[in-house]
Design an enzyme around this catalytic site. Structure first.
Site, PDB file in Angstrom:
ATOM      1  N   GLU A 257      31.404  46.568  40.375  1.00 38.87           N
ATOM      2  CA  GLU A 257      31.635  45.740  41.577  1.00 38.87           C
ATOM      3  C   GLU A 257      30.974  46.375  42.803  1.00 38.87           C
ATOM      4  OE1 GLU A 257      35.758  44.513  41.884  1.00 38.87           O
ATOM      5  OE2 GLU A 257      35.561  43.319  40.069  1.00 38.87           O
TER       6      GLU A 257
ATOM      7  N   GLU B 269      34.941  41.795  33.030  1.00 41.89           N
ATOM      8  CA  GLU B 269      36.343  41.662  33.462  1.00 41.89           C
ATOM      9  C   GLU B 269      36.649  40.171  33.555  1.00 41.89           C
ATOM     10  OE1 GLU B 269      37.657  43.994  36.851  1.00 41.89           O
ATOM     11  OE2 GLU B 269      36.297  45.634  36.293  1.00 41.89           O
TER      12      GLU B 269
ATOM     13  N   GLN C 240      43.552  43.579  31.606  1.00 37.49           N
ATOM     14  CA  GLN C 240      43.281  44.838  30.956  1.00 37.49           C
ATOM     15  C   GLN C 240      44.249  45.010  29.798  1.00 37.49           C
ATOM     16  OE1 GLN C 240      42.800  48.267  33.446  1.00 37.49           O
ATOM     17  NE2 GLN C 240      42.037  47.107  35.173  1.00 37.49           N
TER      18      GLN C 240
HETATM   19  O1  AHR Z   1      41.101  44.939  36.916  1.00 37.15           O
HETATM   20  C1  AHR Z   1      41.508  45.378  38.190  1.00 37.15           C
HETATM   21  C2  AHR Z   1      40.364  45.525  39.159  1.00 37.15           C
HETATM   22  O2  AHR Z   1      39.775  44.267  39.346  1.00 37.15           O
HETATM   23  C3  AHR Z   1      39.199  46.374  38.737  1.00 37.15           C
HETATM   24  O3  AHR Z   1      39.374  47.712  39.010  1.00 37.15           O
HETATM   25  C4  AHR Z   1      38.079  45.859  39.565  1.00 37.15           C
HETATM   26  O4  AHR Z   1      36.826  46.055  38.954  1.00 37.15           O
HETATM   27  C5  AHR Z   1      38.442  44.401  39.776  1.00 37.15           C
HETATM   28  O5  AHR Z   1      38.349  44.042  41.096  1.00 37.15           O
END
Ligand code: AHR
Length: 505
Positions: A176, A299, A350
């Site tokens: 990011e 993600e 996650q």
């Molecule tokens: O998944 C949580 C956060 O979300 C991660 O650290 C980041 O990459 C995203 O903004």
């Protein structure tokens, strides 16, 4: 009646198993108490990692796991996570401002690689681009991948217990970088990528390098990044490579994760369906500049307001998952399958005690969420040949902040492997079962090998430590043989269905 046509001769491409990947960050309760309990813990563990989680994760065949972040990666120094654990420094985590937790570095490179081996996954490392020099990324790769005793860093790896190289292929160059990873412009980031990519490629041309793409569907970031990439390449041709280009897309919402309304249900599912637009539009831009570069969605998932998980807000971003989250997972994975010609990898965010998790764990307790079962039901798609499906069904309308919107009622994807057709179908209707006729074109179905349904008495339900089996898939039995003819099944309300069908040839 709703209709699905499975056009067996129309192949889309091979579904890379890595589309079913995972993401684990040093944040909240993901590692400490989630995955890692420590070797001395009374919680059954293998080399410090929760044994029950390892056993369950192995079953769904995780192909790849991304680590150590996320935002965390952008202040991570890999040297803090090697050597004797008792001597490792305690450092300030990227997320310190949000939860005041410190990083003990008990899980570092060696432990994470061990975890991946225990569950049968490839590690995917995200390297820090904004707060350490590029040479340190090259050093980390040398530490991980150089032959035994060939360099001082390789010898250090041996002293730390791993003489054999780890052979890490997947390296993300930053996380990011439009935000927490340095707040760069696409032009700045492209220059930075080029610097890191060049010295890393000069070390090893076989690595799979992943560049940081945009947040959501920011086409401007993608255009500007690739324009700069093309311009630099025109002036200074080098061997620097980009293999994958990563996008992050969360279904952000401010709905209560557990008591959402009818409109909030459909609003959330329609956000999941938007993934298809992102994939089509982003890959169209990438193709014009760099046709060999594949999309990586490293993600993705639902992002609800904090605090609904078992830690009651103690673990940052930990949330409970209901059937709404299961549907979001299934809709998203069906989209990935249908666009497997464009996507090389995806990582749900996650794995445990966080956003859109497959597991919730604390102390000696663990439960799987409905998301886990979606990954279990879809695992047959891994490595399959995706085939075209056409859905003919009505749309459902809902209100999003007073505006009338609509989303699909039924979605599906199909793939073939070893003469077995895997068909996964979602019924997004919150209250009503749906009849569906399925037409198989181009081949004959010999038999139904497996028929599973994931549903709940109430779509707001979820699994807890006390009631871990409240939602789990149910086996159904049905007979069907035929070709071209309609198979008729009923999809329960708010459900995910798996059919495994044996083809005649
Ligand atoms: O998944 C949580 C956060 O979300 C991660 O650290 C980041 O990459 C995203 O903004």
């Amino acid at each position: 009646m709703n209709k699905i046509s499975v056009i067996i001769p129309e192949k889309i491409g091979k579904i890379s198993p890595e589309i079913y990947g995972h993401f684990t960050e040093h944040i909240g309760g993901v590692f400490y108490d989630g995955l890692w309990v420590g070797e001395e813990s009374s919680v059954p563990n293998i080399k410090g990692f929760r044994k029950d989680l390892i056993d369950l994760l192995r079953k769904i065949k995780p192909p790849v796991i991304r680590w150590p972040g996320g935002c965390f990666a952008e202040t991570y120094n890999w040297r803090d996570g090697i050597g004797p654990r008792e001597k490792r420094p305690t450092t300030v985590n990227w997320w310190y401002n949000s939860d005041k937790k410190l990083e003990t570095n008990q899980v570092g490179t060696h432990e994470f690689v061990e975890f991946c081996r225990l569950v049968g996954a490839e590690p995917y490392f995200a390297a820090n681009v904004s707060s350490i020099p590029p040479l340190e990324t090259r050093n980390w790769i040398e530490y991980c991948n150089f032959p035994e005793d060939s360099t001082s860093l390789a010898a250090l790896r041996g002293e730390n217990g791993a003489a054999e190289p780890f052979n890490i292929s997947y390296w993300g160059i930053g996380n990011e970088n439009w935000g927490g990873g340095g707040n760069m412009t696409p032009d700045d980031y492209c220059t930075q990528y080029r610097k890191v990519g060049t010295i890393v490629t000069s070390l090893d041309e076989q690595l799979y390098l992943i560049a940081c793409g945009p947040n959501n569907n920011d086409l401007d970031w993608t255009r500007r990044f690739f324009e700069k990439w093309r311009d630099i390449a025109a002036g200074h041709p080098t061997d620097t490579q980009i293999n994958g280009y990563s996008i992050h897309y969360y279904c952000h919402n401010d709905h209560d994760p557990l008591t959402f309304s009818r409109d909030e249900w459909y609003d959330n599912l329609s956000r999941a369906a938007y993934m298809e637009t992102i994939i089509k539009q982003q890959s169209a831009v990438i193709e014009t500049y760099a046709p060999d570069v594949k999309l990586i969605i490293d993600e993705w998932g639902n992002w609800h307001p904090d605090g609904s998980g078992p830690s009651n807000g103690e673990n940052l971003f930990e949330q409970q998952s209901t059937m709404r989250d299961a549907l979001v997972a299934a809709i998203t994975l069906n989209i990935f399958n249908k666009h497997c010609d464009k996507i090389a990898m995806a990582n749900v965010a996650q794995l445990v005690n966080n956003l859109h998790s497959l597991f919730l764990a604390s102390g000696d307790k663990l439960t799987v969420t409905p998301n886990y079962y979606v990954f279990d039901m879809f695992k047959g798609h891994q490595d399959g040949q995706a085939v075209k499906t056409i859905v003919d069904s009505q749309k459902i309308s809902f209100l999003d902040e007073g505006r009338e919107e609509e989303t699909s009622l039924i979605d599906c994807s199909a793939s073939i492997k070893n003469n077995l057709l895997t068909l996964t179908i979602t019924n997004s209707h919150l209250y009503k079962a749906q009849e569906v006729a399925i037409d198989f074109l181009g081949n004959r179905i010999n038999s139904i090998k497996r028929y599973l349904e994931l549903k709940a008495d109430d779509p707001h339900h979820f699994n807890t430590f006390e009631e871990p089996d409240r939602i789990s898939p149910e086996e159904r039995t049905a007979k069907y043989t035929g070709s071209g003819a309609d198979m008729k099944i009923t999809l329960p309300a708010a459900s995910v269905t798996l059919l495994e069908l044996e083809l005649s040839s």
